[in-house]
Structure formats: C-alpha cells, structure tokens
Scaffold this motif. Structure first.
Motif, PDB file in Angstrom:
ATOM      1  N   THR A   1       1.023  -1.322  -0.075  1.00  0.00           N
ATOM      2  CA  THR A   1      -0.018  -0.210  -0.113  1.00  0.00           C
ATOM      3  C   THR A   1       0.866   1.375  -0.012  1.00  0.00           C
ATOM      4  O   THR A   1       0.449   2.409  -0.393  1.00  0.00           O
TER       5      THR A   1
ATOM      6  N   ALA B   1       1.009   2.835  -3.458  1.00  0.00           N
ATOM      7  CA  ALA B   1       0.204   3.575  -3.983  1.00  0.00           C
ATOM      8  C   ALA B   1       0.010   4.863  -3.240  1.00  0.00           C
ATOM      9  O   ALA B   1      -0.344   6.025  -3.875  1.00  0.00           O
TER      10      ALA B   1
ATOM     11  N   SER C   1       2.668   7.072  -4.582  1.00  0.00           N
ATOM     12  CA  SER C   1       2.314   7.513  -6.281  1.00  0.00           C
ATOM     13  C   SER C   1       1.498   8.778  -6.164  1.00  0.00           C
ATOM     14  O   SER C   1       1.657   9.523  -6.781  1.00  0.00           O
ATOM     15  N   GLU C   2       0.417   8.563  -5.222  1.00  0.00           N
ATOM     16  CA  GLU C   2      -0.714   9.455  -5.244  1.00  0.00           C
ATOM     17  C   GLU C   2       0.096  10.821  -4.830  1.00  0.00           C
ATOM     18  O   GLU C   2      -0.243  12.007  -5.428  1.00  0.00           O
TER      19      GLU C   2
ATOM     20  N   VAL D   1       2.084  12.405  -7.677  1.00  0.00           N
ATOM     21  CA  VAL D   1       1.160  13.176  -8.722  1.00  0.00           C
ATOM     22  C   VAL D   1       0.777  14.590  -8.090  1.00  0.00           C
ATOM     23  O   VAL D   1       0.757  15.611  -8.681  1.00  0.00           O
TER      24      VAL D   1
ATOM     25  N   VAL E   1       6.024   9.528 -12.214  1.00  0.00           N
ATOM     26  CA  VAL E   1       6.590   8.196 -11.532  1.00  0.00           C
ATOM     27  C   VAL E   1       6.418   7.323 -12.829  1.00  0.00           C
ATOM     28  O   VAL E   1       5.119   6.906 -13.374  1.00  0.00           O
ATOM     29  N   TYR E   2       7.263   6.862 -13.335  1.00  0.00           N
ATOM     30  CA  TYR E   2       7.531   6.123 -14.733  1.00  0.00           C
ATOM     31  C   TYR E   2       7.443   4.660 -14.210  1.00  0.00           C
ATOM     32  O   TYR E   2       7.169   3.776 -14.952  1.00  0.00           O
ATOM     33  N   HIS E   3       8.280   4.259 -12.968  1.00  0.00           N
ATOM     34  CA  HIS E   3       8.512   2.947 -12.790  1.00  0.00           C
ATOM     35  C   HIS E   3       8.459   2.783 -11.283  1.00  0.00           C
ATOM     36  O   HIS E   3       8.821   3.588 -10.498  1.00  0.00           O
ATOM     37  N   GLU E   4       7.847   1.613 -10.880  1.00  0.00           N
ATOM     38  CA  GLU E   4       7.800   1.252  -9.616  1.00  0.00           C
ATOM     39  C   GLU E   4       8.340  -0.066  -9.296  1.00  0.00           C
ATOM     40  O   GLU E   4       8.004  -1.161 -10.325  1.00  0.00           O
ATOM     41  N   VAL E   5       9.698  -0.185  -8.564  1.00  0.00           N
ATOM     42  CA  VAL E   5      10.206  -1.476  -8.467  1.00  0.00           C
ATOM     43  C   VAL E   5      10.279  -2.232  -7.138  1.00  0.00           C
ATOM     44  O   VAL E   5      10.305  -1.535  -6.321  1.00  0.00           O
ATOM     45  N   THR E   6       9.941  -3.385  -7.014  1.00  0.00           N
ATOM     46  CA  THR E   6      10.098  -4.035  -5.830  1.00  0.00           C
ATOM     47  C   THR E   6      11.099  -5.247  -5.794  1.00  0.00           C
ATOM     48  O   THR E   6      11.187  -6.066  -6.854  1.00  0.00           O
ATOM     49  N   VAL E   7      12.288  -5.071  -5.102  1.00  0.00           N
ATOM     50  CA  VAL E   7      13.326  -6.235  -4.916  1.00  0.00           C
ATOM     51  C   VAL E   7      13.622  -6.693  -3.536  1.00  0.00           C
ATOM     52  O   VAL E   7      12.919  -5.815  -2.475  1.00  0.00           O
TER      53      VAL E   7
ATOM     54  N   VAL F   1      19.172  -2.603  -8.875  1.00  0.00           N
ATOM     55  CA  VAL F   1      17.959  -1.754  -9.216  1.00  0.00           C
ATOM     56  C   VAL F   1      18.000  -0.196  -8.813  1.00  0.00           C
ATOM     57  O   VAL F   1      17.861   0.687  -9.651  1.00  0.00           O
TER      58      VAL F   1
ATOM     59  N   ARG G   1      17.734   6.783 -14.912  1.00  0.00           N
ATOM     60  CA  ARG G   1      16.349   7.130 -15.598  1.00  0.00           C
ATOM     61  C   ARG G   1      15.686   8.063 -14.724  1.00  0.00           C
ATOM     62  O   ARG G   1      14.729   8.461 -15.359  1.00  0.00           O
TER      63      ARG G   1
END
Lengths: 417, 417
Positions: free
Chosen positions: B20, B23, B26-27, B30, B36-42, B52, B59
């Motif tokens: 969560t 999200a 991200s909000e 905005v 935001v162009y990429h969200e990565v989980t590692v 990563v 970028r």
C-alpha cells in the motif's frame, strides 16, 4: 525457476489503485515453488514497457504481465510483448466467437464496440486463455530462447479465476517437481509470537518450507513440500504439521485454505443447531457484519444490538445502573450483563458482547486505550475475557472482533462438542 | 522531475503483505507534480538491490526507497545505497540520542538491543529525517550527478508521518513551481459516470489537471494547479471547480481532503443537535461500524439493531406480519416500517434502515441480487429509495452503506438546514 511480475498501467503509477494483483501472484508463485526476484510496475507507454520486458527477459525464466489487454489504444501489452519476442499478431477465431457470445449473454450483440475486436488479436503460436468474466483473453507465449511470457487481464475478477483454472496447471507442469501445500490458520495471536513459537522449525526448514502470512488478528501458516507425488509430500509434511499443531493448538481454527474465521464460527453453530446474538459497543456492528459475510448466516444470527451508549446498554440489554456506576461500561460485569441481556432479549442459544476503549480519547491509567472485555454466553454459562490491544482505533476494533469470534468458537466447542 | 519508487523487502515478493506504500507515494507524487514512470520491488538482496538502484539512478531524478532500514542483518538499503552513491556510513549522534529517548519513553532503556545502534549509522552528508514512531531514521542524500535518494522506513505508520512532515516540504522546495490542489469528494455515483460528466473538462485539462480516484461508492476528484503562488493557483482552479460543482452538485459531500463520508454525516447531525439510530438487514452492522469509525460518534449514535431475520424485524422493530407477507422483507414498505420502528424504539431524531438481497443466493426475477431499499426518517417524514447494485455480496453491502450515509446526509440537509 525465476518469475518476474510486470504490472502495466498508469493508474497504478498515479496511485489510483492499490496493486493487490502483485501480492496475489507473489503468494501463488511461492506456493508453486517459483522464485520472484523483481516486481515492476510501468505505465501505458510502449518504449518503457518494451525496455522493462527486455530487462525481465534477461534475468527471469517466466514473465507474468498483468493489465493493458483492454480494447483501447492505451492498452498495448500484447503489441509490445509481440515486438519484444519478435512475433506477429494474428486473429483468433475462437476468441472472436467467444467475445460475440459474451456480448450475447449480456444481451447486447448489436452493440459490440468496434475496438473490442482488437481483443481477438493474439500473438502467433501462443496458447489462448479464455476469460470467463470479460472479453480480453489471456495468452501464454515463448520466445526463441525459451523465455515464457504469461499475459493476464488487469481486473482481479478476471485475472484470478483465469490464473487458478488455467495458469496454475500450466506452471505446475513446467516444474520438474510439484509443490503440495497445507494451510494452518490461527487467530488471536500475533505474527511475532507465532514466529517465536515456530522459530526452531522455521530455522530448520528446507523441504517442507514454512511461510507465515499476517492478517489482522490472524496468522496463516503455509507448509509446502516439493516432491514428485502427493503421497510423498504428505509424509514429508506430516511430522512438521504435527509439531506446529502441538505448539499452536488452542489457536488453530481451521486447516482448510478456503474457510474464514467467521465461516468456521457459523459452521460450528450450524453443526450444533445453535443460534447467535451479539451486543456490540466499541465494535459498533463490525462483529455482526463479519458474521453476515458468510452466505446463509441468517440461519444462525438472530440479531444484534449496537449499544454504543450507557443508556442503550441499560434500555436494550438491561445492564444495571449500579453495574455501570460501580464497575463502568468497560468492565467484566458490564460485558457479562450485556451478553445475558441480548441472549434473553433475542432468545438466542449463544450470545457474545464486546465493550472497550477504541481511542484515541477516553483512555485513563486504569483503563487505557485498547482495553476490551468480551463475554460469551453458551449453555447458560458466561465466560468473560479481558484483552489489551495495541494500535489505532480501527485496529483495536478489528482485533476485538477476531477475539470475539475466537471466544464464541472456543465456548461452543467446550460446551457442545 | 521524474521519481522512481523502489520497495525493498522479500515479504512483498512473497506476497505476505500488500504494497500500500507504493499507492500512497504514487498519489503524493502526482499531487506534487512529479512523474513516476517505474515502481520496482526487490528483495533483501545486496546485488539485486544495487542493480535496481543503478538502473533507477540512470533514468530518474529522485529515488524514493521504502523498507530495509531495520536493525537486522537483512536490512541493507542504507548500506547498498551508500555503495551505489560511493559514500561512507557515519554515526549520527543526534539519532543515537533519539533512539535512546525512544526506548526510554517505552520504559525499557536497559534493554536496547545491540543491533539497534546500526540504525544510528547514516550516509555521510545526508539529511536525517527523524522518526516519530520508530527507531529507524529516514535519509535524504544526493550523489555527484545530482540524483537524489530518499530512504524511508517500511511500516506505514512510520513512513506516512515522516513523508508528510519532512519529505513533502523538501520535494515542494525542489520544484521550480509549486502544486496546489483542491479535493472534491462525491458519493453514490460510479467512476465512469463521473468521468462521463467531466469528460470535456478532462479532455481540455492542462493546468489545472483533474485526477479521479475511485473508492467504493465514492469518487475523489483532485484538481491540481502548478503555479508560483497560491493566489494564482486559486484563480486558475476556481472556474474548473465551479464547473465540476455544477455538474456533480447533488453528489458532493465535502471539499475537505480529510473528511470522510461518515464524518460528514456525524458532523451534520452534531451541527443540528440530532441523534441517529439504524436498523440494518443486509448490511449486518456495517453502517453502524462506519459511523463508529468517527471518534466521538457516541454523542450521535443512539444505537442500532441488526435484524437479519423476519422474526427480529417484527420483534425488535415492530414490522407488521402483513407487510412482510404482502410486500416481502425487501420492499419499500418494510424499509419504511424498519426506520419508524428503530426511531421510536430508541427515541432518535433521525433513523435509517437498509434491507436488500446481497446474494449470491436469494435473488429472483422480480427481486434480483443487488436490490436494496433504504429508508430515512427525519423530522417525522420518511424517504425511501430503491437501488440496484452490481457486483459481489461484499460490494453490494458496502455500496448500500454508502447510499445509506448519503441518504441520511441529504435528508438532514433538506429538512434541517
């Protein structure tokens, strides 16, 4: 085998929706014995999606892509994957027919929007996955290097049934071994307490493995064995399950993956032909709402009272004024009178009551925020328990509901089984 | 400016928790006018995390990393980021002191685990972000190419206050322009209907922009303007807000970001010094639980009945047998008698009742699943509305609750304002 999850959709990057699909798919991959090292979310942008696919294809064996299979111009997962895998799009007559049938069933064949036919285009040589709950088909396709891509629709109500019915058997076949798993669901105990109790088992795990999933007031424990046959798996898991059951005995409410705590309680009440009534104070209706979650709950739940004020506790439940004055509303005595009151008012076999301090205000040194009393009347006898929950208002209330469900479960088993 | 979100944690890749935080962040991005162009989980793996971070730094302008700041050996976000940015770790005396104070407040200074001091190590030259709800500090650090990294703790109750108090002002300062936004919350209308009504405004948007966020039974509409001054933003937003208000007038319940629908209803009842009672059938307590969500709801909510069966509808609410036989339990007439019954039983100024078919069973041709009647009594007059909701059992019940809250809101405004 390594899986990479790729979620496609600007609405995720904007925070408009929470990516629950990723959590669902991750859990399923663990269950299948597949490793997930990366999860990537990318927007509806051809070049960025192409780059993400290429990177993933360079470090994973299986790519699972979700979203971007809709009928609009923004939806370009299929087109971009085809480009990355050097494949063409071709029309799939079977899907065309299925889409026609889908609209027919909805009663509006004359109105199939032109752009829906885009969804009948599939990648050459792919395996088509039928969508029982929407128009977009899923696809499974392999590139020249043996890397597999599984394309799934974004809406969970389309993705989940497709994954369970069609993708899981496919992934299961891919693995040399199979993964068999068992579930143990416990409640009214925290995740760290569970981990502490199982620490030696978790530290020693190899095959089977033990994974814990924390839910509010509950922990779900999955035991998974990778073997060639179900029988072999069962014999590997049996001693581990026995040990876990011994360590967590009183807390286990089911070993059935699909049974929720409220369902377990409703099933028990049905089994012994008992009716239920509830008197809720701090939980404000949440307990009853959980019971009503279970289809067919009306056979069991006689009714409930939300008695948030002292006045209604007295008027509806017959809690004595002296009890409220002497012991306060948050006390063993009040909880007991609440349970007795609602049982007699609604003529129920089993009655439960919850009273406590959810906060953020109202706490004192003697009665801190999180203090909750729960009473359960069953076979004429009342059991009252005292709890001290941590966290915020909503958390305290949800934990109280879980504790109440668990108390009803235990009282019914103790008195009727 | 471009932001990349990096979530660190094997527990996310295993599906143990839903992300969560992504999200939320991200909000907020905005809202701040950041892309935001990429969200990565590692996972908790040094080499993969390092890769990563390097990809993201190639970028994006700003990296926001969540998780992996804990005291254990598995937590290596700080160490790995330092490596990627060619920086050293140094002890931060201020954080050491804060951690000491934190344990003191919890009453156990003697027991500070040794590994907690790892959390007082920070990256050289960084800005330290104090954690009001935990031990791990957040960090802001910049590499030689001007790429910024913001490291935040994983638990939402630590991350969110830190982001709002310390990171938002920092990000706001970075932008040449500022983003000002307004919120309009509407209920009892679907997202596609809202988008349809606002389509011309959305198509024409540039500055201010319009973003819609779908919640169950609600849509939140954010209007954001990027300008140099608040005054300029207000004059840019005003005509757009006026147009939206005209198009959605009856559905708007608040323009205050922090006010929920249940809070709006409680506030209205308090304003006119009114008490509330509820009689719930298909919603099974969910309506009352939402009202009780609001701290201080006890001043307003007299109490509620969950009358899931015909018998309790008759016994507790005095619904007439002839009404149930002639019109059935899911009817205008039953809803009306339920509202009147609970109002008189609890002596409340305003009463609301909900009856309907949540499914999956129980639907017929005349009374399909999703059919719901809601009645509201206010100032002695009853208004009954008929609804036809779509979706699954839980969705139908949640939509019914929103519709009931909205009906109470409207009746109170119409009769008392």
């Amino acid at each position: 085998m390594v899986v990479e999850l790729i979620s496609v959709g600007t609405e995720i990057l904007m925070g408009n929706i929470v990516n629950t699909n990723a959590a669902y798919l991750s859990e399923k991959c663990v269950q299948l014995g597949l490793s997930v090292y990366h999860e990537v979310t990318v927007g509806d942008n051809r070049q960025r999606l192409l780059d993400v696919i290429k990177t993933a294809a360079g470090r994973a064996d299986i790519l699972i892509l979700g979203g971007g299979l809709g009928p609009t111009k923004d939806d370009l997962t299929k087109e971009t994957l085809a480009e990355a895998f050097h494949k063409k799009l071709v029309t799939d007559e079977h899907t065309k027919e299925r889409i026609q049938q889908y609209f027919k069933k909805k009663g509006n064949t004359s109105l199939i929007p032109e752009n829906n036919w885009k969804q009948a285009e599939v990648i050459e040589g792919c395996q088509v996955l039928d969508n029982d709950n929407g128009t977009a088909p899923g696809l499974i396709v392999e590139n020249d290097h043996g890397i597999k891509a599984i394309l799934l629709p974004g809406p969970p109500n389309e993705m989940i049934p497709m994954f369970e019915k069609q993708v899981m058997p496919y992934l299961n076949k891919l693995c040399e071994y199979r993964i068999y798993s068992s579930m143990i669901k416990v409640c009214n105990i925290g995740e760290s307490a569970v981990e502490m109790l199982l620490m030696d088992l978790i530290d020693a795990q190899s095959n089977p493995t033990i994974a814990t999933y924390a839910k509010t007031g509950e922990v779900h424990i999955r035991i998974s064995a990778r073997t060639e046959s179900k029988k072999e798996a069962e014999s590997l898991m049996k001693p581990v399950i026995t040990k876990i059951m011994r360590k967590l005995s009183g807390h286990i409410y089911t070993m059935d993956e699909k049974v929720t705590l409220e369902q377990c309680v409703v099933n028990l009440l049905k089994k012994y032909n008992l009716t239920l009534a509830a008197a809720e104070s701090l939980t404000g209706g949440l307990f009853s709402a959980r019971i009503v979650n279970v289809p067919g709950a009306s056979e069991v739940l006689k009714g409930s009272f939300v008695t948030y004020t002292n006045k209604t506790k007295r008027k509806l439940l017959g809690v004595k004024k002296t009890t409220l004055v002497k012991h306060t509303a948050v006390s063993k005595e009040t909880a007991e009178e609440m349970a007795k009151g609602v049982a007699s008012e609604l003529n129920a076999d089993v009655a439960v009551s919850m009273t406590g301090i959810a906060g953020p205000d109202g706490g004192t040194e003697e009665q801190p925020v999180g203090l909750v009393y729960i009473a359960c009347l069953a076979k004429g006898k009342v059991t009252v328990k005292k709890y001290q929950f941590q966290g915020e208002r909503q958390k305290i209330r949800e934990n109280a509901v879980v504790a109440a469900l668990d108390l009803v479960r235990k009282c019914v088993i103790n008195r009727y089984a």
